[in-house]
Design a protein around this motif. Structure first.
Motif, PDB file in Angstrom:
ATOM      1  N   THR A   1       0.785  -1.229   0.000  1.00 19.03           N
ATOM      2  CA  THR A   1       0.000   0.000   0.000  1.00 19.03           C
ATOM      3  C   THR A   1       0.823   1.288   0.000  1.00 19.03           C
ATOM      4  N   LYS A   2       2.099   1.197   0.368  1.00 24.18           N
ATOM      5  CA  LYS A   2       2.805   2.445   0.687  1.00 24.18           C
ATOM      6  C   LYS A   2       3.285   3.234  -0.521  1.00 24.18           C
ATOM      7  N   TYR A   3       3.819   2.536  -1.532  1.00 20.19           N
ATOM      8  CA  TYR A   3       4.360   3.260  -2.699  1.00 20.19           C
ATOM      9  C   TYR A   3       3.297   4.160  -3.328  1.00 20.19           C
ATOM     10  N   GLY A   4       2.071   3.678  -3.380  1.00 19.06           N
ATOM     11  CA  GLY A   4       1.032   4.400  -4.100  1.00 19.06           C
ATOM     12  C   GLY A   4       0.181   5.306  -3.235  1.00 19.06           C
ATOM     13  N   LYS A   5       0.521   5.432  -1.945  1.00 16.69           N
ATOM     14  CA  LYS A   5      -0.324   6.237  -1.059  1.00 16.69           C
ATOM     15  C   LYS A   5      -0.143   7.746  -1.232  1.00 16.69           C
ATOM     16  N   PRO A   6       1.092   8.246  -1.458  1.00 14.52           N
ATOM     17  CA  PRO A   6       1.226   9.715  -1.525  1.00 14.52           C
ATOM     18  C   PRO A   6       0.289  10.385  -2.530  1.00 14.52           C
ATOM     19  N   ILE A   7       0.106   9.814  -3.725  1.00 16.48           N
ATOM     20  CA  ILE A   7      -0.749  10.494  -4.697  1.00 16.48           C
ATOM     21  C   ILE A   7      -2.216  10.428  -4.262  1.00 16.48           C
ATOM     22  N   LEU A   8      -2.625   9.346  -3.614  1.00 11.66           N
ATOM     23  CA  LEU A   8      -3.993   9.270  -3.088  1.00 11.66           C
ATOM     24  C   LEU A   8      -4.198  10.329  -2.013  1.00 11.66           C
ATOM     25  N   ASP A   9      -3.205  10.465  -1.119  1.00 16.06           N
ATOM     26  CA  ASP A   9      -3.300  11.474  -0.060  1.00 16.06           C
ATOM     27  C   ASP A   9      -3.507  12.870  -0.643  1.00 16.06           C
ATOM     28  N   ARG A  10      -2.913  13.112  -1.803  1.00 21.53           N
ATOM     29  CA  ARG A  10      -2.989  14.454  -2.386  1.00 21.53           C
ATOM     30  C   ARG A  10      -4.260  14.690  -3.180  1.00 21.53           C
ATOM     31  N   VAL A  11      -4.819  13.626  -3.777  1.00 22.84           N
ATOM     32  CA  VAL A  11      -5.896  13.833  -4.750  1.00 22.84           C
ATOM     33  C   VAL A  11      -7.285  13.398  -4.264  1.00 22.84           C
ATOM     34  N   ILE A  12      -7.372  12.234  -3.617  1.00 14.52           N
ATOM     35  CA  ILE A  12      -8.693  11.673  -3.350  1.00 14.52           C
ATOM     36  C   ILE A  12      -9.422  12.448  -2.260  1.00 14.52           C
ATOM     37  N   GLU A  13     -10.557  13.005  -2.599  1.00 10.14           N
ATOM     38  CA  GLU A  13     -11.449  13.633  -1.627  1.00 10.14           C
ATOM     39  C   GLU A  13     -12.871  13.473  -2.154  1.00 10.14           C
ATOM     40  N   PRO A  14     -13.862  13.566  -1.271  1.00  7.49           N
ATOM     41  CA  PRO A  14     -15.235  13.195  -1.674  1.00  7.49           C
ATOM     42  C   PRO A  14     -15.748  13.952  -2.892  1.00  7.49           C
ATOM     43  N   GLY A  15     -15.286  15.170  -3.134  1.00 10.05           N
ATOM     44  CA  GLY A  15     -15.859  15.978  -4.191  1.00 10.05           C
ATOM     45  C   GLY A  15     -15.368  15.681  -5.603  1.00 10.05           C
ATOM     46  N   ILE A  16     -14.330  14.870  -5.763  1.00 12.52           N
ATOM     47  CA  ILE A  16     -13.790  14.670  -7.121  1.00 12.52           C
ATOM     48  C   ILE A  16     -14.696  13.739  -7.920  1.00 12.52           C
ATOM     49  N   SER A  17     -14.537  13.777  -9.233  1.00 10.34           N
ATOM     50  CA  SER A  17     -15.367  12.946 -10.112  1.00 10.34           C
ATOM     51  C   SER A  17     -14.921  11.484 -10.040  1.00 10.34           C
ATOM     52  N   LEU A  18     -15.822  10.592 -10.463  1.00 10.41           N
ATOM     53  CA  LEU A  18     -15.470   9.175 -10.546  1.00 10.41           C
ATOM     54  C   LEU A  18     -14.269   8.977 -11.461  1.00 10.41           C
ATOM     55  N   GLU A  19     -14.230   9.730 -12.548  1.00  2.98           N
ATOM     56  CA  GLU A  19     -13.135   9.562 -13.496  1.00  2.98           C
ATOM     57  C   GLU A  19     -11.809  10.013 -12.891  1.00  2.98           C
ATOM     58  N   ASP A  20     -11.831  11.114 -12.117  1.00  2.00           N
ATOM     59  CA  ASP A  20     -10.589  11.532 -11.465  1.00  2.00           C
ATOM     60  C   ASP A  20     -10.146  10.484 -10.436  1.00  2.00           C
ATOM     61  N   ALA A  21     -11.100   9.936  -9.709  1.00  2.00           N
ATOM     62  CA  ALA A  21     -10.746   8.883  -8.744  1.00  2.00           C
ATOM     63  C   ALA A  21     -10.152   7.683  -9.475  1.00  2.00           C
ATOM     64  N   ALA A  22     -10.686   7.358 -10.654  1.00  2.00           N
ATOM     65  CA  ALA A  22     -10.184   6.221 -11.425  1.00  2.00           C
ATOM     66  C   ALA A  22      -8.787   6.507 -11.974  1.00  2.00           C
ATOM     67  N   ARG A  23      -8.590   7.728 -12.504  1.00  2.10           N
ATOM     68  CA  ARG A  23      -7.264   8.098 -13.008  1.00  2.10           C
ATOM     69  C   ARG A  23      -6.235   8.053 -11.887  1.00  2.10           C
ATOM     70  N   CYS A  24      -6.634   8.548 -10.709  1.00  4.96           N
ATOM     71  CA  CYS A  24      -5.710   8.563  -9.573  1.00  4.96           C
ATOM     72  C   CYS A  24      -5.328   7.141  -9.175  1.00  4.96           C
ATOM     73  N   ALA A  25      -6.293   6.222  -9.258  1.00  7.66           N
ATOM     74  CA  ALA A  25      -5.999   4.820  -8.956  1.00  7.66           C
ATOM     75  C   ALA A  25      -4.977   4.263  -9.948  1.00  7.66           C
ATOM     76  N   LEU A  26      -5.117   4.624 -11.215  1.00  6.02           N
ATOM     77  CA  LEU A  26      -4.162   4.142 -12.218  1.00  6.02           C
ATOM     78  C   LEU A  26      -2.756   4.687 -11.947  1.00  6.02           C
ATOM     79  N   VAL A  27      -2.676   5.960 -11.569  1.00  2.00           N
ATOM     80  CA  VAL A  27      -1.367   6.543 -11.259  1.00  2.00           C
ATOM     81  C   VAL A  27      -0.768   5.857 -10.029  1.00  2.00           C
ATOM     82  N   SER A  28      -1.610   5.616  -9.034  1.00  2.00           N
ATOM     83  CA  SER A  28      -1.151   4.976  -7.800  1.00  2.00           C
ATOM     84  C   SER A  28      -0.623   3.567  -8.080  1.00  2.00           C
ATOM     85  N   ILE A  29      -1.328   2.818  -8.917  1.00  2.00           N
ATOM     86  CA  ILE A  29      -0.884   1.458  -9.250  1.00  2.00           C
ATOM     87  C   ILE A  29       0.360   1.499 -10.123  1.00  2.00           C
TER      88      ILE A  29
END
Lengths: 243, 243
Positions: free
Chosen positions: A150-178
């Protein structure tokens, strides 16, 4: 190892999982770690798994068999938390079945799950189910859950994921994290499975599968990598680095 | 926990360390984890430490006492690897002194070190010394070493650190790596100590200490955070996201 994550935003849920497995260091394979259980108009459940492959497969097989028969808590529970509780129970049962404290070789039978989805009018939700069978949910401050590496991909989630973002932004962020995780840890690998569930749709999520050379994933990887490098090169200089 | 790292590039060596320590969860303090041993014109040694604080302090105290007396392998060894071997020996001795297998509470006495520097005409080098006393060096493919909470900050090192970059770029990259780690893990915290050693200088490295509000570190943190967010927002859209 494995890396799976899920994000809960106002617009719905995003799930993502790598598919590399290894038994020991040299028995490396590719298995799907994302499973869906869907009764259209009634409930959508998505399960992500990490840990002992025999345990996770035993758990998933049991749940699938019950789902096919429209039996058991997956089909009948009124609340998602009850399904999480059941996943924990089945997981514990499967671990105990193959665990003996005096075994000559001590292999961990533990598995960890993320369960997310929506049941009827209840709000969408998600839970991280521990090997001990207990579970936690996410918070508004940290509306994502991760299992495995979980650790390598956590920093970008910490910076981007918040309740107000779109589903697509959450999906893109997941791809960057992976992607970041795959680059830094060989035990996490493609293809990447993704499910995007729209709040209150109660229908099958948008299901995506990306290989490294899938055009969209490749373009994200390239643009992110080059952009990071450019961003790095543009950082302020130390005061003694005057041109 | 702790996060320390060192990079070996053609131009020299960069060392960086956070300074948060905790005994249990509620006894959180700030200690320097970077120590230098310098004999101008002869040798420069930098030691970074992670793990049990009593062990690392006992090791550092022993080494400092010997250095003041110009005695022992730090002062006398002809090769950096011999110093690494000695650090491993002292570390093991200090761990054993306070270890008893039948102790009522089992606290780990283990410590891990990064030792880097240069001795006379020998090329600059660095070693990661394990709690067992053995050690490894870095490789051209991965010219950095990390101890403590290493995973959050590894992706940016994987992307940037290579032998050809400048000392300043290696130092900036270390700051970004530590910043990402601090944001994702509370057990790693400021101030950040940094040492920049120029190859063949055999003189004291440039020593820097950054708090969160130190102007240069603050500007790096701000520009990196905003840049990442902009980079993320500019990523390609999914094919169904047509405006």
């Amino acid at each position: 190892m494995t890396y799976c994550l899920a994000s809960l935003v106002n617009a719905g849920l995003v799930f993502a999982a790598d598919s590399r497995t290894n038994a020991g260091l040299d028995n490396v394979n590719s298995y799907r770690k994302m499973h869906t259980f869907i009764w259209e108009g009634d409930r959508v459940l998505v399960l992500l798994s990490a840990g002992n492959l025999a345990t996770t497969q035993a758990v998933v097989t049991r749940l699938q068999r019950e789902a096919e028969e429209n039996a058991g808590p997956l089909h009948e529970a009124r609340h998602l938390s009850q399904v999480a509780e059941y996943v924990g129970e089945v997981s514990l049962e499967m671990q105990r079945r193959h665990h003996s404290p005096d075994a000559p070789n001590r292999v961990s039978m533990e598995s960890t799950f993320i369960l997310g989805g929506q049941i009827r009018e209840e709000d969408p939700g998600m839970f991280l189910v521990y090997p001990q069978g207990n579970f936690i949910t996410c918070s508004e401050e940290q509306p994502f859950l991760q299992i495995g590496e979980t650790k390598y991909g956590k920093p970008i989630l910490d910076r981007v994921i918040e309740p107000g973002i779109s589903l697509e932004d959450a999906a893109r962020c997941a791809l960057v994290s992976i992607d970041s995780t795959m680059r830094s840890n060989l035990s996490v690998g493609p293809p990447v499975d993704m499910a995007i569930y729209k709040r209150n749709s109660l229908t099958e999520p948008r299901m995506l599968r990306y290989k490294l050379n899938s055009p969209y994933f490749a373009s994200i990887r390239k643009q992110w990598g080059e952009g990071l490098r450019r961003l790095f090169d543009e950082l302020p200089r130390f005061d003694w680095e005057q041109q």
